[in-house]
Scaffold this motif. Sequence first.
Motif, PDB file in Angstrom:
ATOM      1  N   SER A  91      26.789 -19.629 -46.159  1.00  0.00           N
ATOM      2  CA  SER A  91      25.420 -20.519 -45.480  1.00  0.00           C
ATOM      3  C   SER A  91      24.091 -19.556 -44.701  1.00  0.00           C
ATOM      4  O   SER A  91      23.251 -19.448 -45.445  1.00  0.00           O
ATOM      5  CB  SER A  91      25.445 -22.004 -44.643  1.00  0.00           C
ATOM      6  N   GLN A  92      24.591 -18.739 -43.905  1.00  0.00           N
ATOM      7  CA  GLN A  92      24.338 -17.872 -43.435  1.00  0.00           C
ATOM      8  C   GLN A  92      23.748 -16.187 -44.113  1.00  0.00           C
ATOM      9  O   GLN A  92      22.643 -15.915 -43.937  1.00  0.00           O
ATOM     10  CB  GLN A  92      24.539 -17.398 -42.122  1.00  0.00           C
ATOM     11  N   GLU A  95      20.934 -17.238 -46.521  1.00  0.00           N
ATOM     12  CA  GLU A  95      20.101 -17.037 -46.156  1.00  0.00           C
ATOM     13  C   GLU A  95      19.622 -15.642 -45.485  1.00  0.00           C
ATOM     14  O   GLU A  95      18.829 -14.896 -46.211  1.00  0.00           O
ATOM     15  CB  GLU A  95      19.527 -16.924 -44.560  1.00  0.00           C
ATOM     16  N   ASP A 115      19.215 -26.240 -40.363  1.00  0.00           N
ATOM     17  CA  ASP A 115      19.112 -25.590 -39.662  1.00  0.00           C
ATOM     18  C   ASP A 115      19.499 -25.736 -38.007  1.00  0.00           C
ATOM     19  O   ASP A 115      19.137 -26.587 -37.685  1.00  0.00           O
ATOM     20  CB  ASP A 115      17.492 -24.797 -39.494  1.00  0.00           C
ATOM     21  N   VAL A 191      23.181 -21.775 -37.062  1.00  0.00           N
ATOM     22  CA  VAL A 191      23.165 -20.861 -37.397  1.00  0.00           C
ATOM     23  C   VAL A 191      21.741 -20.855 -37.977  1.00  0.00           C
ATOM     24  O   VAL A 191      20.687 -21.954 -37.678  1.00  0.00           O
ATOM     25  CB  VAL A 191      23.543 -21.493 -39.212  1.00  0.00           C
ATOM     26  N   LEU A 193      18.265 -20.955 -40.917  1.00  0.00           N
ATOM     27  CA  LEU A 193      18.671 -21.227 -42.151  1.00  0.00           C
ATOM     28  C   LEU A 193      17.411 -21.256 -42.637  1.00  0.00           C
ATOM     29  O   LEU A 193      16.514 -21.990 -41.277  1.00  0.00           O
ATOM     30  CB  LEU A 193      19.677 -22.519 -42.493  1.00  0.00           C
ATOM     31  N   THR A 194      16.328 -21.326 -43.494  1.00  0.00           N
ATOM     32  CA  THR A 194      14.959 -21.217 -43.645  1.00  0.00           C
ATOM     33  C   THR A 194      15.235 -21.920 -45.225  1.00  0.00           C
ATOM     34  O   THR A 194      15.908 -21.556 -46.058  1.00  0.00           O
ATOM     35  CB  THR A 194      13.624 -20.599 -43.741  1.00  0.00           C
ATOM     36  N   TYR A 198      17.475 -20.878 -47.729  1.00  0.00           N
ATOM     37  CA  TYR A 198      18.510 -21.074 -48.286  1.00  0.00           C
ATOM     38  C   TYR A 198      18.086 -22.223 -48.811  1.00  0.00           C
ATOM     39  O   TYR A 198      18.424 -22.884 -49.248  1.00  0.00           O
ATOM     40  CB  TYR A 198      19.270 -21.373 -46.844  1.00  0.00           C
TER      41      TYR A 198
END
Length: 253
Positions: A91-92, A95, A115, A191, A193-194, A198
């Motif tokens: 996931s990271q 991003e 996020d 994490v 995340l946007t 993401y």
Amino acid sequence: MTNIEFSQPGKTYILVHGAWHGAWCWDKVTPLLQARGHKAIATELPGHGGDIERTSDLSLDDYVNAVVTTANDQNGPVILVGHSMAGIVISQTAEKLGPEKVLSLIYIDAFLPRDGESLFALVEATLKHLTPDSRKPTLVENIIPSEDHTTNTVNPEMAAQIFYHDCSEEDQKFALARILKEPIVPLATPVRLTDDVYGVIPKYFILCTESRDMDKTFLSTNMPCKKVYKLASSHSPFFSMPDKLVDVLSGIE
């Protein structure tokens, strides 16, 4: 970092192992993907496999940067596949790489974050969402922290039951001989995340319905997924049913 690579035309899968494991857990999966004309790379996260010189001081960024490097070494877009803990890592990584590089994210019985969530936060949330009908989780009560609380391990007397109960005796012995300690910091790090990066990358979840470590049903709903697949497998379908797992993986764009 050690990578196991198969060069073929087709899609490019980057396979990321979970906590305590290594690239070795994909040994049955990579040749099956190769046989279907794809490229498969089993990435060894820092502090795992043959790279055990530094473990206690590793960070989530160390994990992510290793996968980013592997992805950027490939021509064209990639599909990131994360097992268990590696759901946080991919996931990271997504991003950081963006939707132009990452075609999709595939979570194999994995932690699917929003996020600001860490793996530890997701464990707590999952436990709260268990129902009386849920399978009793056994992993949490069998994690053994180191004296300095920088790493942890799984109770060796319970690891086979937790991870590999439907796997062959040969595969169980193979895995149990290779499980290592896991650094704590990557598991505790939230994490970042946007929605614009993401959030727009397609996500798929493979739920192992016979997993004994922890019921991941809640996690499969934590972020919108294009599809949730179900395998009647332990937490380790790469050992117990690699052909069925590859059927799912190869069918995802």
